[in-house]
Motif scaffolding. Structure first.
Motif, PDB file in Angstrom:
ATOM      1  N   PHE A   1      35.926  49.663  11.832  1.00  0.00           N
ATOM      2  CA  PHE A   1      34.743  49.873  12.653  1.00  0.00           C
ATOM      3  C   PHE A   1      33.997  48.557  12.857  1.00  0.00           C
ATOM      4  O   PHE A   1      33.956  47.690  11.970  1.00  0.00           O
ATOM      5  N   PHE A   2      33.371  48.428  14.035  1.00  0.00           N
ATOM      6  CA  PHE A   2      32.515  47.272  14.304  1.00  0.00           C
ATOM      7  C   PHE A   2      31.463  47.662  15.326  1.00  0.00           C
ATOM      8  O   PHE A   2      31.596  48.659  16.052  1.00  0.00           O
TER       9      PHE A   2
ATOM     10  N   ALA B   1      25.777  55.500  11.015  1.00  0.00           N
ATOM     11  CA  ALA B   1      26.918  55.040  11.800  1.00  0.00           C
ATOM     12  C   ALA B   1      26.958  53.523  11.855  1.00  0.00           C
ATOM     13  O   ALA B   1      28.018  52.900  11.698  1.00  0.00           O
ATOM     14  N   GLY B   2      25.804  52.895  12.057  1.00  0.00           N
ATOM     15  CA  GLY B   2      25.764  51.439  12.091  1.00  0.00           C
ATOM     16  C   GLY B   2      26.133  50.807  10.771  1.00  0.00           C
ATOM     17  O   GLY B   2      26.677  49.697  10.728  1.00  0.00           O
ATOM     18  N   ALA B   3      25.869  51.504   9.654  1.00  0.00           N
ATOM     19  CA  ALA B   3      26.199  50.951   8.339  1.00  0.00           C
ATOM     20  C   ALA B   3      27.705  50.867   8.113  1.00  0.00           C
ATOM     21  O   ALA B   3      28.165  50.154   7.218  1.00  0.00           O
ATOM     22  N   LEU B   4      28.493  51.577   8.918  1.00  0.00           N
ATOM     23  CA  LEU B   4      29.946  51.544   8.760  1.00  0.00           C
ATOM     24  C   LEU B   4      30.584  50.334   9.433  1.00  0.00           C
ATOM     25  O   LEU B   4      31.786  50.104   9.259  1.00  0.00           O
ATOM     26  N   ALA B   5      29.818  49.590  10.227  1.00  0.00           N
ATOM     27  CA  ALA B   5      30.367  48.415  10.902  1.00  0.00           C
ATOM     28  C   ALA B   5      30.880  47.408   9.873  1.00  0.00           C
ATOM     29  O   ALA B   5      30.215  47.106   8.888  1.00  0.00           O
ATOM     30  N   GLY B   6      32.103  46.931  10.112  1.00  0.00           N
ATOM     31  CA  GLY B   6      32.720  45.978   9.195  1.00  0.00           C
ATOM     32  C   GLY B   6      33.548  46.618   8.108  1.00  0.00           C
ATOM     33  O   GLY B   6      34.110  45.916   7.270  1.00  0.00           O
ATOM     34  N   THR B   7      33.640  47.946   8.096  1.00  0.00           N
ATOM     35  CA  THR B   7      34.418  48.644   7.080  1.00  0.00           C
ATOM     36  C   THR B   7      35.717  49.185   7.680  1.00  0.00           C
ATOM     37  O   THR B   7      35.857  49.295   8.902  1.00  0.00           O
TER      38      THR B   7
END
Length: 324
Positions: free
Chosen positions: A184-185, A120-126
């Motif tokens: 997402f962020f 979930a955290g890896a999706l931040a900025g996408t």
């Protein structure tokens, strides 16, 4: 407190408490409604220690990084192995259970972090085109909009399972299925974000091109519809302001709760009143227990009456055969 009362030229006429804890129930100088027994660490079954150790380790694991989780799990597993080789005894068995519970809890938390939190955290900025269902909606500071916790079921046409928090989104209600473009962020480190993390929401998102495509169906949809009808009945019965608080306290529905009133509860430290908690589960389980006990007692009484009637009929038939 008594010293303070004495300085005010007052007289203590009685000492009272709601519950008397432990040995306080044996005191003769206080009045109380009921005693509160304490857990015995000696006589308690070993399973209690296993459950307590597992819960405490899960709570501690929520605040430590992933490497520390693996180290803690390895340490508890090593302690289990050490006590395994010690002479047998009740205390040894209890400590072994606690070590095993802590090791399992730390390992589970580590696996959950790898499988859920980090992806979930890896999706931040996408940014992605998603389909999601609104799980919870509360009134936003902007008129006509809500702050929504959503469960994403599709992302760029692929099935996923992901929770996100949307702020100030217009036109959404609990149970709505919608499509949108989400950016997402990572949430800021605030008390609100930490509370959402405890509910499994690890991402915030900004929504564009929101379009409602349907309503949630199935058992979840029926349960949500029933809750909405009960909440509407509370609002009609108690009024808008009092009804909004009753809806939140009874059913966890904050959609009608104004942001100002919600903030007042937070400032007073009473936010736990507005969420589903152990109080609700205790009330529900108590009501279910009372209902089942009444039904079972009536059934048992009816069965006993039928058995008595059947026995009486058999006795009369036996007496009739004896006379004949």
């Amino acid at each position: 407190l008594e010293a303070l009362v004495s300085k005010c030229d007052c007289t203590v006429v009685a000492r009272a408490a709601v519950l008397a804890e432990g040995d306080a129930a044996d005191r003769g100088d206080i009045t109380f409604l009921a005693p509160l027994p304490l857990f015995s660490t000696i006589d308690a079954p070993p399973g209690y220690g296993f459950g307590l150790a597992f819960c405490l380790a899960c709570l501690a694991g929520a605040f430590v990084p992933l490497p520390a989780l693996w180290l803690a799990a390895a340490f508890c597993a090593g302690a289990f192995a050490v006590f395994w080789r010690m002479p047998a005894g009740r205390r040894r068995f209890s400590v072994m259970l606690c070590c095993a519970a802590a090791a399992l809890a730390f390992a589970w938390r580590g696996a959950y972090t790898l499988a859920v939190v980090r992806p979930a955290g890896a999706l931040a900025g996408t940014t992605a085109q998603v389909q999601a269902v609104v799980r919870q909606a509360t009134t936003s500071y902007l008129p006509g909009s809500v702050n929504a916790t959503v469960h994403v079921t599709q992302m760029d046409g692929k099935p996923v399972r992901l929770n996100a928090y949307l702020e100030a989104v217009p036109g959404l209600a609990e149970g709505d299925i919608f499509t949108a473009q989400l950016e997402f962020f990572t949430p800021e480190n605030t008390s609100y974000a930490r509370a959402r993390r405890a509910d499994g929401v690890y991402l915030d998102a900004a929504a564009q091109q929101v379009a409602v495509v349907g309503r949630q169906g199935g058992l979840a949809g029926a349960a949500r519809q029933l809750r909405e009808e009960l909440c509407s009945a509370l609002t009609r019965l108690l009024g808008q302001q009092v009804g909004s608080v009753a809806r939140a306290a009874a059913f966890g529905d904050k959609s009608a709760l104004s942001s100002e009133l919600n903030e007042m509860f937070r400032a007073a430290g009473l936010s736990h009143v507005l969420v589903v908690s152990g109080l609700h589960f205790s009330a529900a389980s108590g009501a279910l227990y009372a209902f089942l006990r009444t039904k079972l007692r009536r059934r048992a009484a009816a069965q006993a009456g039928n058995n008595a009637h059947r026995a009486d009929q058999q006795r009369k038939q036996q007496q009739l055969h004896a006379v004949c």
